[in-house]
Write a protein that holds these residues in place. Sequence first.
Motif, PDB file in Angstrom:
ATOM      1  N   PRO A 183      24.380 -40.431  18.783  1.00 14.91           N
ATOM      2  CA  PRO A 183      24.383 -41.680  18.015  1.00 14.91           C
ATOM      3  C   PRO A 183      24.569 -41.391  16.528  1.00 14.91           C
ATOM      4  O   PRO A 183      23.989 -40.450  15.995  1.00 14.91           O
ATOM      5  CB  PRO A 183      22.999 -42.285  18.280  1.00 14.91           C
ATOM      6  CG  PRO A 183      22.382 -41.477  19.355  1.00 14.91           C
ATOM      7  CD  PRO A 183      23.104 -40.178  19.427  1.00 14.91           C
ATOM      8  N   SER A 184      25.366 -42.177  15.859  1.00 13.86           N
ATOM      9  CA  SER A 184      25.562 -42.041  14.422  1.00 13.86           C
ATOM     10  C   SER A 184      24.284 -42.417  13.688  1.00 13.86           C
ATOM     11  O   SER A 184      23.589 -43.356  14.070  1.00 13.86           O
ATOM     12  CB  SER A 184      26.697 -42.950  13.959  1.00 13.86           C
ATOM     13  OG  SER A 184      26.787 -42.924  12.549  1.00 13.86           O
ATOM     14  N   ALA A 210      25.685 -48.190   8.599  1.00 12.06           N
ATOM     15  CA  ALA A 210      26.866 -49.045   8.701  1.00 12.06           C
ATOM     16  C   ALA A 210      27.468 -49.043  10.105  1.00 12.06           C
ATOM     17  O   ALA A 210      28.182 -49.972  10.473  1.00 12.06           O
ATOM     18  CB  ALA A 210      27.924 -48.603   7.692  1.00 12.06           C
ATOM     19  N   THR A 211      27.191 -48.019  10.887  1.00 13.74           N
ATOM     20  CA  THR A 211      27.804 -47.909  12.214  1.00 13.74           C
ATOM     21  C   THR A 211      26.928 -48.459  13.329  1.00 13.74           C
ATOM     22  O   THR A 211      27.352 -48.498  14.478  1.00 13.74           O
ATOM     23  CB  THR A 211      28.141 -46.453  12.542  1.00 13.74           C
ATOM     24  OG1 THR A 211      26.918 -45.711  12.597  1.00 13.74           O
ATOM     25  CG2 THR A 211      29.084 -45.845  11.529  1.00 13.74           C
ATOM     26  N   HIS A 212      25.709 -48.834  12.984  1.00 11.23           N
ATOM     27  CA  HIS A 212      24.786 -49.415  13.971  1.00 11.23           C
ATOM     28  C   HIS A 212      24.574 -48.495  15.175  1.00 11.23           C
ATOM     29  O   HIS A 212      24.442 -48.952  16.304  1.00 11.23           O
ATOM     30  CB  HIS A 212      25.264 -50.797  14.429  1.00 11.23           C
ATOM     31  CG  HIS A 212      25.518 -51.729  13.288  1.00 11.23           C
ATOM     32  ND1 HIS A 212      24.494 -52.265  12.536  1.00 11.23           N
ATOM     33  CD2 HIS A 212      26.664 -52.183  12.744  1.00 11.23           C
ATOM     34  CE1 HIS A 212      25.012 -53.029  11.578  1.00 11.23           C
ATOM     35  NE2 HIS A 212      26.318 -52.998  11.684  1.00 11.23           N
ATOM     36  N   GLY A 213      24.578 -47.188  14.932  1.00 13.03           N
ATOM     37  CA  GLY A 213      24.260 -46.232  15.980  1.00 13.03           C
ATOM     38  C   GLY A 213      25.333 -45.979  17.024  1.00 13.03           C
ATOM     39  O   GLY A 213      25.037 -45.440  18.085  1.00 13.03           O
TER      40      GLY A 213
END
Length: 113
Positions: free
Chosen positions: A86-87, A91-94
């Motif tokens: 997961p990021s 901003a990428t919401h995981g």
Amino acid sequence: MGTVHLAQFRAERNANSLLGRIRSAAGGDQLALVQALILDHALTAAEFSANDFRDQLPDLPHGLLGAAVRGLAASRTITATGRTVPSTSPATHGHRITVYRLTAAADDLASAA
């Protein structure tokens, strides 16, 4: 079946076009510095993702980190491991991001330097 391939081709073409615009907007020097940071980190880590060095980077134009990673992957300096994580970027919401490793060729270049 042909539709799937056409859709994939269009998605890749659009992604490459976007990455090209990001590279142009950021300038070659900034892209090269980000790629150097990625490679420096990769020399000390068996596997890595953008999560591992995102905090070390200054504010970058949107998409530049992805463009830097994709450029290194396209040149076969790094390669995807087949794993994702997961990021950690808010901003990428995981969403899931790729885990990479240096290629053997890049590893040989690093040891020769």
